[in-house]
Design an enzyme around this catalytic site. Structure first.
Site, PDB file in Angstrom:
ATOM      1  N   CYS A  68       0.804  -1.134  -0.175  1.00 38.45           N
ATOM      2  CA  CYS A  68       0.146   0.130  -0.154  1.00 38.45           C
ATOM      3  C   CYS A  68       0.808   1.239  -0.032  1.00 38.45           C
ATOM      4  O   CYS A  68       1.583   1.620   0.881  1.00 38.45           O
ATOM      5  CB  CYS A  68      -0.837  -0.065   1.191  1.00 38.45           C
ATOM      6  SG  CYS A  68      -1.823   1.371   1.506  1.00 38.45           S
ATOM      7  N   CYS A  71       0.099   3.656   2.875  1.00 37.23           N
ATOM      8  CA  CYS A  71       0.624   3.176   4.249  1.00 37.23           C
ATOM      9  C   CYS A  71       1.930   3.439   4.217  1.00 37.23           C
ATOM     10  O   CYS A  71       2.506   3.965   5.291  1.00 37.23           O
ATOM     11  CB  CYS A  71       0.374   1.738   4.242  1.00 37.23           C
ATOM     12  SG  CYS A  71      -1.328   1.038   3.962  1.00 37.23           S
TER      13      CYS A  71
END
Length: 150
Positions: A68, A71
């Site tokens: 991600c 993230c």
């Protein structure tokens, strides 16, 4: 002076600490590592449950995955926030790729997602990447709404 249960982020043993000693860099009675090091620790599903249910401190969790982009972008900010929030809040990360059952049970639908737990229950959730100051402000604002978690 009150006594708190603090779960070690390294060996996951529950320690009893005087609340006045939180700021004195307490060590785990079992593994002798620092209970607070200003860095979020990665937890698996079993260790997550132990931290949420056995510890007396609020726990801020970053649900994330290595693939991600947002993230990865938020990771340094979450690290900075940990250094500000500890030792009043335990700051941890859960990789949703490794703990898929936990993510499903908690209904984590997007990542990164921050979730704040106090008293064994989720008290707040925020999806999306945030900066360090925003993470700290959001966490403190949520804790201010819950008198028992202060």
């Amino acid at each position: 002076m009150s006594q708190l249960h603090v779960v070690c982020p390294h060996c996951h043993t529950t320690n009893r600490i005087q609340s006045a000693d939180l700021d004195k860099s307490p060590d785990c009675g079992s593994c002798h590592q620092a209970l607070f090091n200003g860095h979020p620790e990665n937890l698996n599903a079993t260790d997550f449950e132990r931290h949420i249910t056995r510890g007396d401190l609020p726990v801020l969790v970053d649900f994330w995955a290595p693939w991600c982009g947002p993230c990865r972008m938020m990771a340094p900010a979450f690290e900075q926030a940990a250094s500000v929030l500890e030792p009043k809040v335990q700051v941890v990360k859960v990789n949703t790729d490794e703990a898929q059952g936990l993510g499903a049970r908690l209904n984590i639908r997007s990542i990164p997602t921050l979730a704040l737990f106090a008293g064994g229950k989720e008290i707040a959730r925020q999806a999306g990447a945030m900066g360090a100051n925003d993470i700290v402000r959001w966490t403190q604002a949520q804790l201010a709404r819950v008198p028992a978690a202060a």
